[in-house]
Scaffold this motif. Structure first.
Motif, PDB file in Angstrom:
ATOM      1  N   TYR A  44     -13.948  -5.413 -11.082  1.00 13.42           N
ATOM      2  CA  TYR A  44     -14.380  -5.886 -12.399  1.00 13.42           C
ATOM      3  C   TYR A  44     -14.108  -7.379 -12.586  1.00 13.42           C
ATOM      4  CZ  TYR A  44     -15.035  -1.032 -13.658  1.00 13.42           C
ATOM      5  OH  TYR A  44     -15.484   0.263 -13.707  1.00 13.42           O
ATOM      6  N   GLN A  90      -1.953   3.026 -13.841  1.00  9.04           N
ATOM      7  CA  GLN A  90      -2.639   1.808 -13.406  1.00  9.04           C
ATOM      8  C   GLN A  90      -1.874   1.138 -12.268  1.00  9.04           C
ATOM      9  OE1 GLN A  90      -5.722   0.627 -14.615  1.00  9.04           O
ATOM     10  NE2 GLN A  90      -5.553  -0.731 -12.855  1.00  9.04           N
ATOM     11  N   LYS A  91      -0.544   1.126 -12.330  1.00 10.09           N
ATOM     12  CA  LYS A  91       0.262   0.538 -11.254  1.00 10.09           C
ATOM     13  C   LYS A  91       0.069   1.310  -9.944  1.00 10.09           C
ATOM     14  CE  LYS A  91       3.852  -1.373 -14.245  1.00 10.09           C
ATOM     15  NZ  LYS A  91       3.250  -1.053 -15.555  1.00 10.09           N
ATOM     16  N   ALA A 123     -10.824   4.008 -13.313  1.00 13.66           N
ATOM     17  CA  ALA A 123      -9.787   2.977 -13.276  1.00 13.66           C
ATOM     18  C   ALA A 123     -10.363   1.558 -13.279  1.00 13.66           C
ATOM     19  CB  ALA A 123      -8.910   3.151 -12.042  1.00 13.66           C
ATOM     20  N   PHE A 124      -9.657   0.682 -13.949  1.00  6.80           N
ATOM     21  CA  PHE A 124      -9.970  -0.742 -13.912  1.00  6.80           C
ATOM     22  C   PHE A 124      -9.422  -1.263 -12.579  1.00  6.80           C
ATOM     23  CE2 PHE A 124      -8.844  -5.180 -14.664  1.00  6.80           C
ATOM     24  CZ  PHE A 124     -10.043  -5.671 -15.219  1.00  6.80           C
ATOM     25  N   ASP A 125     -10.251  -1.968 -11.812  1.00  5.38           N
ATOM     26  CA  ASP A 125      -9.781  -2.518 -10.549  1.00  5.38           C
ATOM     27  C   ASP A 125     -10.323  -3.926 -10.336  1.00  5.38           C
ATOM     28  OD1 ASP A 125     -12.392  -2.260  -9.514  1.00  5.38           O
ATOM     29  OD2 ASP A 125     -11.948  -0.343  -8.588  1.00  5.38           O
ATOM     30  N   ALA A 126      -9.995  -4.508  -9.205  1.00  9.45           N
ATOM     31  CA  ALA A 126     -10.358  -5.893  -8.909  1.00  9.45           C
ATOM     32  C   ALA A 126     -11.865  -6.113  -8.910  1.00  9.45           C
ATOM     33  CB  ALA A 126      -9.755  -6.327  -7.576  1.00  9.45           C
ATOM     34  N   ALA A 156      -4.938   4.292  -2.944  1.00  9.17           N
ATOM     35  CA  ALA A 156      -6.333   4.739  -3.014  1.00  9.17           C
ATOM     36  C   ALA A 156      -6.459   5.918  -3.977  1.00  9.17           C
ATOM     37  CB  ALA A 156      -6.819   5.146  -1.621  1.00  9.17           C
ATOM     38  N   THR A 157      -7.672   6.166  -4.433  1.00  9.50           N
ATOM     39  CA  THR A 157      -7.890   7.244  -5.401  1.00  9.50           C
ATOM     40  C   THR A 157      -7.519   8.622  -4.858  1.00  9.50           C
ATOM     41  OG1 THR A 157     -10.215   7.411  -4.780  1.00  9.50           O
ATOM     42  CG2 THR A 157      -9.697   6.012  -6.664  1.00  9.50           C
ATOM     43  N   LYS A 210      -2.558   2.973  -9.087  1.00  8.34           N
ATOM     44  CA  LYS A 210      -3.912   2.660  -8.625  1.00  8.34           C
ATOM     45  C   LYS A 210      -3.972   1.280  -7.975  1.00  8.34           C
ATOM     46  CE  LYS A 210      -8.305   2.690  -8.015  1.00  8.34           C
ATOM     47  NZ  LYS A 210      -8.410   2.217  -6.637  1.00  8.34           N
ATOM     48  N   GLU A 211      -3.187   0.351  -8.461  1.00 12.35           N
ATOM     49  CA  GLU A 211      -3.169  -1.006  -7.890  1.00 12.35           C
ATOM     50  C   GLU A 211      -2.768  -0.983  -6.412  1.00 12.35           C
ATOM     51  OE1 GLU A 211      -3.437  -5.272  -8.049  1.00 12.35           O
ATOM     52  OE2 GLU A 211      -4.088  -3.761  -9.497  1.00 12.35           O
ATOM     53  N   GLN A 248       0.844  -1.194   0.000  1.00 11.94           N
ATOM     54  CA  GLN A 248       0.000   0.000   0.000  1.00 11.94           C
ATOM     55  C   GLN A 248       0.875   1.237   0.000  1.00 11.94           C
ATOM     56  OE1 GLN A 248      -2.612   0.405   3.366  1.00 11.94           O
ATOM     57  NE2 GLN A 248      -3.662   2.165   2.488  1.00 11.94           N
TER      58      GLN A 248
END
Length: 145
Positions: A141, A103-104, A136-139, A110-111, A106-107, A81
């Motif tokens: 989905y 994207q990395k 963002a694409f996240d878990a 937090a936003t 964001k992985e 984190q």
């Protein structure tokens, strides 16, 4: 020119400890092709700061961005984190992370995590991961009903 969701400030003198770490590691960048050195420093939830620099390869797509290197160092140390990020490059305006690095970030963040983008001459823009990567694409989905 700053985007609408970023604020720009001129520092005098630079006092952010992440700035000093990112600027120092930037000097270690391996950028013989582009000559565009980038340094990144991220603070993990533990408070530990991890750094990375860009590492180019003659086969251009095989290089590594500074942000990715800092995140890899954090993960290698057992942390997952991040709570703050700082990216610095020698350019006319602060350079944002590439799409893959957004994207990395964001992985692992937090936003609302602050991301400061800076030039070597002290100009900074501060934004958030969410502003850098809206939608963002996240878990979430990946979940199946």
């Amino acid at each position: 020119m700053p985007a609408d969701n970023m604020s720009a400030d001129k520092l005098s003198p630079p006092e952010n400890p992440l700035r000093a770490r990112a600027a120092a590691v930037r000097e270690n960048a391996h950028a013989p092709y582009s000559k565009f050195k980038v340094g990144a420093a991220i603070r993990a939830a533990s408070g530990t700061v991890y750094v990375g620099c860009n590492v180019e390869n003659v086969a251009y797509p095989e290089g590594t961005c500074a942000e990715a290197g800092a995140i890899a160092a954090m993960v290698a140390a057992g942390e997952t984190q991040l709570t703050e990020a700082y990216v610095i490059a020698d350019c006319p305006a602060p350079v944002p992370p590439c799409g893959g690095c957004r994207q990395k970030l964001k992985e692992f963040g937090a936003t609302d995590v602050s991301v400061t983008l800076a030039t070597t001459d002290g100009v900074e823009q501060t934004t958030t991961i969410g502003d850098l990567l809206p939608g963002a694409f996240d878990a979430g989905y990946m979940e199946r009903s």
